[in-house]
Design a protein around this motif. Structure first.
Motif, PDB file in Angstrom:
ATOM      1  N   PHE A 130       0.843  -1.193   0.000  1.00  0.00           N
ATOM      2  CA  PHE A 130       0.000   0.000   0.000  1.00  0.00           C
ATOM      3  C   PHE A 130       0.879   1.245   0.000  1.00  0.00           C
ATOM      4  CE2 PHE A 130      -2.912  -3.104   1.946  1.00  0.00           C
ATOM      5  CZ  PHE A 130      -4.029  -2.910   1.160  1.00  0.00           C
ATOM      6  N   LEU A 233      -7.091  -6.350   4.963  1.00  0.00           N
ATOM      7  CA  LEU A 233      -7.009  -6.114   3.519  1.00  0.00           C
ATOM      8  C   LEU A 233      -8.385  -5.878   2.914  1.00  0.00           C
ATOM      9  CD1 LEU A 233      -5.292  -6.158   0.899  1.00  0.00           C
ATOM     10  CD2 LEU A 233      -5.649  -8.628   0.841  1.00  0.00           C
ATOM     11  N   LYS A 234      -9.339  -6.744   3.255  1.00  0.00           N
ATOM     12  CA  LYS A 234     -10.684  -6.617   2.679  1.00  0.00           C
ATOM     13  C   LYS A 234     -11.417  -5.400   3.222  1.00  0.00           C
ATOM     14  CE  LYS A 234     -11.086 -11.508   1.587  1.00  0.00           C
ATOM     15  NZ  LYS A 234     -11.663 -12.823   1.931  1.00  0.00           N
ATOM     16  N   GLU A 237     -10.106  -2.357   1.307  1.00  0.00           N
ATOM     17  CA  GLU A 237     -10.711  -2.288  -0.022  1.00  0.00           C
ATOM     18  C   GLU A 237     -12.168  -1.849   0.050  1.00  0.00           C
ATOM     19  OE1 GLU A 237     -10.102  -6.246  -1.391  1.00  0.00           O
ATOM     20  OE2 GLU A 237      -8.031  -5.903  -2.036  1.00  0.00           O
ATOM     21  N   THR A 240     -12.487   1.950   0.942  1.00  0.00           N
ATOM     22  CA  THR A 240     -12.170   2.786  -0.214  1.00  0.00           C
ATOM     23  C   THR A 240     -13.355   2.850  -1.170  1.00  0.00           C
ATOM     24  OG1 THR A 240      -9.831   2.179  -0.035  1.00  0.00           O
ATOM     25  CG2 THR A 240     -10.559   3.117  -2.118  1.00  0.00           C
ATOM     26  N   HIS A 241     -13.962   1.702  -1.427  1.00  0.00           N
ATOM     27  CA  HIS A 241     -15.117   1.639  -2.328  1.00  0.00           C
ATOM     28  C   HIS A 241     -16.313   2.393  -1.730  1.00  0.00           C
ATOM     29  CE1 HIS A 241     -17.877   0.016  -5.308  1.00  0.00           C
ATOM     30  NE2 HIS A 241     -18.687  -0.346  -4.321  1.00  0.00           N
ATOM     31  N   ASP A 276      -5.394   4.185  -5.828  1.00  0.00           N
ATOM     32  CA  ASP A 276      -5.630   3.155  -6.836  1.00  0.00           C
ATOM     33  C   ASP A 276      -4.593   2.044  -6.694  1.00  0.00           C
ATOM     34  OD1 ASP A 276      -6.248   1.647  -9.009  1.00  0.00           O
ATOM     35  OD2 ASP A 276      -5.791   3.180 -10.516  1.00  0.00           O
ATOM     36  N   THR A 277      -5.046   0.845  -6.338  1.00  0.00           N
ATOM     37  CA  THR A 277      -4.118  -0.265  -6.122  1.00  0.00           C
ATOM     38  C   THR A 277      -3.449  -0.721  -7.416  1.00  0.00           C
ATOM     39  OG1 THR A 277      -5.966  -1.829  -6.306  1.00  0.00           O
ATOM     40  CG2 THR A 277      -5.318  -1.136  -4.084  1.00  0.00           C
ATOM     41  N   SER A 278      -3.997  -0.330  -8.578  1.00  0.00           N
ATOM     42  CA  SER A 278      -3.362  -0.720  -9.834  1.00  0.00           C
ATOM     43  C   SER A 278      -2.029  -0.011 -10.037  1.00  0.00           C
ATOM     44  CB  SER A 278      -4.287  -0.440 -11.024  1.00  0.00           C
ATOM     45  OG  SER A 278      -4.439   0.952 -11.228  1.00  0.00           O
ATOM     46  N   HIS A 296      -4.941  -8.527  -7.891  1.00  0.00           N
ATOM     47  CA  HIS A 296      -6.396  -8.647  -7.761  1.00  0.00           C
ATOM     48  C   HIS A 296      -7.017  -9.054  -9.091  1.00  0.00           C
ATOM     49  CE1 HIS A 296     -10.557  -7.565  -6.838  1.00  0.00           C
ATOM     50  NE2 HIS A 296     -10.210  -7.534  -5.569  1.00  0.00           N
ATOM     51  N   ASN A 299      -8.004  -6.386 -11.697  1.00  0.00           N
ATOM     52  CA  ASN A 299      -6.949  -5.481 -12.138  1.00  0.00           C
ATOM     53  C   ASN A 299      -7.114  -5.069 -13.595  1.00  0.00           C
ATOM     54  OD1 ASN A 299      -4.744  -4.101 -11.043  1.00  0.00           O
ATOM     55  ND2 ASN A 299      -3.729  -5.984 -10.414  1.00  0.00           N
TER      56      ASN A 299
END
Length: 332
Positions: A130, A233-234, A237, A240-241, A276-278, A296, A299
């Motif tokens: 992260f 982790l979940k 995510e 963020t969403h 953005d995790t990408s 992910h 991705n």
């Protein structure tokens, strides 16, 4: 380098997988070996401008669905893209493997059937990377080991520290243990025993951290057991969403809000890029005899390209050799 990419990994396989592989081949100049059904890959490659000859295909007729159990995969997954790619790493045909596929399957096949553990490694660990306030952190374990013994935790920390130092360029990485309080007396028995072991190690252990401190630059390596790590982790995510959804709803609420949203759009775009995790793409499975990067399933092509960059960095910086040396020193 030669990097194997699971062409059957993402939720919309093989579209994003191949697009990301082509981006990486064109930008990095290394050979990207697309692993999966040859006919499907060849058909999709026709839709892309491959600027180099550095895209190859390794045929694997089967793929592993996201909901398949690791126990079933161990029995039936020999012709899957994940198994074939891991065998290629084991045999030295490629330098690393990148996948957006079934994490449990990758972990099981790498640990128990193909690459195996580095000698002396008690348990391999899944990690997540992260960027918090533009400061990169590695979290581990985030799901490989739900029931953990205290003596495993220093190894988790050591492997994460090596990755942080070599790939993330952290000099003397700061290691913290996730707990329900910063005080030494906080935490369950596992946390208290693990903290004691870390304090007596040669690593740069900075103590316990609470979840609220994860959004700061308090450490470079955050260690936890896989059960807690997977929840963290979940939850990250999901949060963020959720926040993104709330912002969209509120800025569409009335005319003034829509105007304010339009004016603030450049700032929101910058925020979206920062979370953005990408931008990172994937994170390593540490403790096995080879570079394995897992991302992910949702991705994008950019995320897959960046995951390949993670693999390239791990190979270039000899992360596996460094972990072998670290474990060997621990055992002497």
């Amino acid at each position: 380098m030669r990097i194997a990419l699971d062409a059957m990994g993402t939720d919309n396989r093989p579209l994003s997988d191949i697009a990301g592989g082509v981006l990486a081949a064109n930008e990095f100049g290394d050979t990207i070996v697309l692993v999966g059904d040859k006919r499907m890959i060849e058909a999709e490659l026709k839709n892309h401008a491959v600027e180099t000859s550095n895209v190859e295909i390794l045929h694997a007729p089967d793929d592993i669905a996201m909901d398949e159990k690791p126990t079933d995969v161990l029995k039936l997954g020999a012709s899957s893209s994940i198994h074939v790619a891991l065998e290629a790493v084991k045999n030295g045909d490629v330098d690393a493997f990148v996948t957006m596929g079934n994490t449990g399957a990758v972990h099981a096949l790498a640990t128990l059937k193909t690459l195996r553990r580095i000698p002396g490694v008690k348990r391999p660990v899944l990690s997540a990377l992260f960027a918090i306030n533009d400061h990169r952190m590695i979290f581990l374990d985030v799901g490989a080991n739900t029931d953990v013994k205290a003596e495993w935790v220093p190894q988790f920390a050591m492997m994460g520290s090596i990755y942080a130092e070599r790939v993330m360029r952290c000099a003397k990485p700061r290691i913290a243990l996730l707990s329900n309080g910063a005080e030494e007396i906080k935490g369950n028995l596992l946390i208290r025993e693990a903290a004691q072991l870390l304090r007596h190690s040669k690593m740069n252990f900075v103590g316990n951290v609470e979840p609220v401190e994860l959004m700061t630059s308090v450490a470079d390596v955050i260690v936890m057991d896989g059960f807690v790590g997977n929840i963290v982790l979940k939850m990250f995510e999901a949060t963020t969403h959720y926040v993104a959804t709330l912002l969209r709803q509120e800025f569409r609420n009335d005319a003034f809000s829509m105007l304010g949203g339009a004016l603030a759009r450049p700032a929101f775009n910058r925020i979206r890029r920062r979370v953005d995790t990408s931008q990172i793409g994937g994170a390593p499975l540490l403790g096995v005899n080879g570079v394995v990067i897992i991302g992910h399933g949702g991705n994008s092509a950019i995320g897959i390209k960046n995951a390949i960059q993670q693999a390239r960095s791990a190979v270039r910086e000899n992360v596996i050799s460094a972990i072998r040396s670290g474990i060997a020193q621990e055992l002497t």
